[in-house]
Design a protein around this motif. Structure first.
Motif, PDB file in Angstrom:
ATOM      1  N   ILE A 135       0.833  -1.207   0.000  1.00 13.16           N
ATOM      2  CA  ILE A 135       0.000   0.000   0.000  1.00 13.16           C
ATOM      3  C   ILE A 135       0.867   1.256   0.000  1.00 13.16           C
ATOM      4  CG2 ILE A 135      -1.645   1.341   1.360  1.00 13.16           C
ATOM      5  CD1 ILE A 135      -2.843  -1.319   2.308  1.00 13.16           C
ATOM      6  N   PHE A 136       1.902   1.278   0.849  1.00 12.06           N
ATOM      7  CA  PHE A 136       2.745   2.472   0.963  1.00 12.06           C
ATOM      8  C   PHE A 136       3.616   2.693  -0.274  1.00 12.06           C
ATOM      9  CE2 PHE A 136       2.496   1.799   5.786  1.00 12.06           C
ATOM     10  CZ  PHE A 136       1.431   2.696   5.892  1.00 12.06           C
ATOM     11  N   SER A 137       3.940   1.636  -0.985  1.00 11.27           N
ATOM     12  CA  SER A 137       4.774   1.781  -2.184  1.00 11.27           C
ATOM     13  C   SER A 137       3.947   2.001  -3.453  1.00 11.27           C
ATOM     14  CB  SER A 137       5.649   0.538  -2.366  1.00 11.27           C
ATOM     15  OG  SER A 137       4.861  -0.629  -2.543  1.00 11.27           O
ATOM     16  N   MET A 138       2.627   1.915  -3.363  1.00  7.87           N
ATOM     17  CA  MET A 138       1.773   2.006  -4.540  1.00  7.87           C
ATOM     18  C   MET A 138       1.890   3.332  -5.296  1.00  7.87           C
ATOM     19  SD  MET A 138      -2.291   1.158  -4.827  1.00  7.87           S
ATOM     20  CE  MET A 138      -2.708   2.503  -3.705  1.00  7.87           C
ATOM     21  N   PRO A 139       2.040   4.499  -4.640  1.00 10.35           N
ATOM     22  CA  PRO A 139       2.123   5.760  -5.408  1.00 10.35           C
ATOM     23  C   PRO A 139       3.259   5.811  -6.417  1.00 10.35           C
ATOM     24  CG  PRO A 139       1.683   6.226  -3.099  1.00 10.35           C
ATOM     25  CD  PRO A 139       1.977   4.764  -3.199  1.00 10.35           C
ATOM     26  N   VAL A 140       4.299   4.996  -6.246  1.00 14.91           N
ATOM     27  CA  VAL A 140       5.441   5.073  -7.150  1.00 14.91           C
ATOM     28  C   VAL A 140       5.089   4.587  -8.550  1.00 14.91           C
ATOM     29  CG1 VAL A 140       6.446   2.773  -6.798  1.00 14.91           C
ATOM     30  CG2 VAL A 140       7.950   4.731  -7.177  1.00 14.91           C
ATOM     31  N   VAL A 141       4.033   3.780  -8.681  1.00 16.42           N
ATOM     32  CA  VAL A 141       3.673   3.241 -10.000  1.00 16.42           C
ATOM     33  C   VAL A 141       2.726   4.169 -10.761  1.00 16.42           C
ATOM     34  CG1 VAL A 141       3.937   0.910  -9.115  1.00 16.42           C
ATOM     35  CG2 VAL A 141       1.671   1.930  -9.163  1.00 16.42           C
ATOM     36  N   LEU A 142       2.241   5.227 -10.115  1.00 17.43           N
ATOM     37  CA  LEU A 142       1.303   6.131 -10.764  1.00 17.43           C
ATOM     38  C   LEU A 142       2.051   7.258 -11.468  1.00 17.43           C
ATOM     39  CD1 LEU A 142      -1.417   6.479  -7.976  1.00 17.43           C
ATOM     40  CD2 LEU A 142      -1.462   4.989  -9.973  1.00 17.43           C
ATOM     41  N   SER A 143       1.612   7.615 -12.648  1.00 15.55           N
ATOM     42  CA  SER A 143       2.192   8.741 -13.367  1.00 15.55           C
ATOM     43  C   SER A 143       1.684  10.048 -12.771  1.00 15.55           C
ATOM     44  CB  SER A 143       1.832   8.661 -14.849  1.00 15.55           C
ATOM     45  OG  SER A 143       0.433   8.777 -15.017  1.00 15.55           O
ATOM     46  N   VAL A 144       2.354  11.138 -13.135  1.00 16.75           N
ATOM     47  CA  VAL A 144       1.944  12.448 -12.630  1.00 16.75           C
ATOM     48  C   VAL A 144       0.532  12.788 -13.096  1.00 16.75           C
ATOM     49  CG1 VAL A 144       2.481  14.908 -12.659  1.00 16.75           C
ATOM     50  CG2 VAL A 144       4.330  13.235 -12.553  1.00 16.75           C
ATOM     51  N   SER A 145       0.203  12.461 -14.331  1.00 15.44           N
ATOM     52  CA  SER A 145      -1.129  12.768 -14.853  1.00 15.44           C
ATOM     53  C   SER A 145      -2.210  11.991 -14.118  1.00 15.44           C
ATOM     54  CB  SER A 145      -1.185  12.467 -16.347  1.00 15.44           C
ATOM     55  OG  SER A 145      -0.848  11.108 -16.605  1.00 15.44           O
TER      56      SER A 145
END
Length: 320
Positions: A135-145
């Motif tokens: 859960i805590f590492s999930m934001p790294v896979v999202l693009s800026v858009s």
């Protein structure tokens, strides 16, 4: 003068030895030259990429910074250092610099603290920790858009989740992206969350390198979790924190995507950071000379900040 047969044989042997050593030396040189040539051959694609995408744009920016361009972006006149003088006398430049510094101050320390706390909380080998690590590492896979669209929905003044929660608490809603006093804070919150995944993964990797014996000794001595974090964890992962500080500061001074998608530098230039000013000058106003001068100023600022960190902050890093 006559020499004995033994002396002649010795000389011949000595000459053969010298010739053999010379041949070996020549063969080693050829082999070394071949290995170096092969190494440069493998490096050639990377060197070409650096030249095309790094060195040439840098040289081109230096050239453009000394010229003015017409409304179509074509070079019109040589002005020397007038573009830099104009920037230093511009209130818009100093406003952008102040906004960028405030943005870095809001995002870098908070991002490091959030990554440190989440990594420490999930560092143990308790059951179910893998779920929280995911859960805590999930934001790294999202693009800026993608992240910007998610937070744009959260920030919506009427149907957004944040104002809904404020309403449940009896508080008035906030115009997150249209109020000049809240716009930069809103962008900073989104950026902290967006960077939290990378910080978490790097700090988690650093903590996994700490010996279990050290942690067991702290538990035996009766150290509390907070004391363990402050006195043991932070000094041991200080090289990782130093690396993340440099990288996070660079990212903060180069932030653009979320600002372009959420606020477009507004309202009232409250979120107009330096990179957005470069984009505005070069690709909206077609003033490539001023935009290039501004990009070089940003390059110098980041270079100086990085040098200061290596000169002063690195002294407090504890390398094992």
């Amino acid at each position: 003068m006559q020499f004995s047969q033994g002396t002649i044989e010795k000389r011949r042997t000595h000459q053969k030895r010298i010739s053999s050593q010379s041949s070996i030396h020549t063969a080693r040189k050829k082999l070394q030259w071949r290995e170096q040539s092969l190494g440069y051959l493998f490096l050639a694609p990377s060197i070409a990429a650096f030249v095309v995408f790094l060195f040439y744009p840098l040289v081109r920016s230096v050239y453009l910074s000394t010229h003015l361009t017409d409304p179509r972006g074509r070079i019109a006149a040589y002005v020397g250092l007038d573009n830099f003088t104009q920037l230093l006398n511009s209130s818009s430049f100093w406003n952008s610099l102040g906004v960028t510094a405030l943005f870095a101050l809001l995002t870098v320390p908070a991002g490091l603290v959030l990554g440190l706390i989440t990594a420490y909380l999930t560092h143990g080998k308790l059951r179910g920790m893998k779920i929280f690590q995911w859960i805590f590492s999930m934001p790294v896979v999202l693009s800026v858009s993608t992240a910007s669209v998610i937070w744009m929905i959260l920030y919506h003044p009427s149907v957004g989740m944040l104002n809904y929660l404020l309403g449940l608490a009896g508080l008035p809603g906030i115009q997150w992206l249209t109020d000049p006093s809240w716009a930069l804070v809103s962008i900073s919150l989104m950026t902290i969350w967006m960077n939290s995944g990378f910080n978490f993964i790097i700090l988690m990797s650093g903590m996994q390198g700490i010996s279990e014996e050290i942690m067991d000794s702290a538990k035996i001595d009766g150290a509390s979790p907070i004391r363990t974090l402050i006195s043991i964890m932070i000094p041991l992962v200080s090289p990782t924190l130093f690396f993340l500080t440099i990288v996070s500061l660079m990212h903060a001074f180069q932030a653009f995507g979320q600002i372009q998608l959420l606020t477009k530098g507004g309202p009232a230039e409250s979120t107009q950071v330096l990179v957005y000013s470069i984009y505005k000058e070069a690709f909206i106003n077609y003033q490539f000379g001023t935009g290039s001068a501004l990009s070089l100023v940003l390059f110098v600022i980041i270079l100086l900040l990085t040098a200061v960190q290596f000169l002063f902050v690195e002294k407090k890093v504890h390398y094992q």
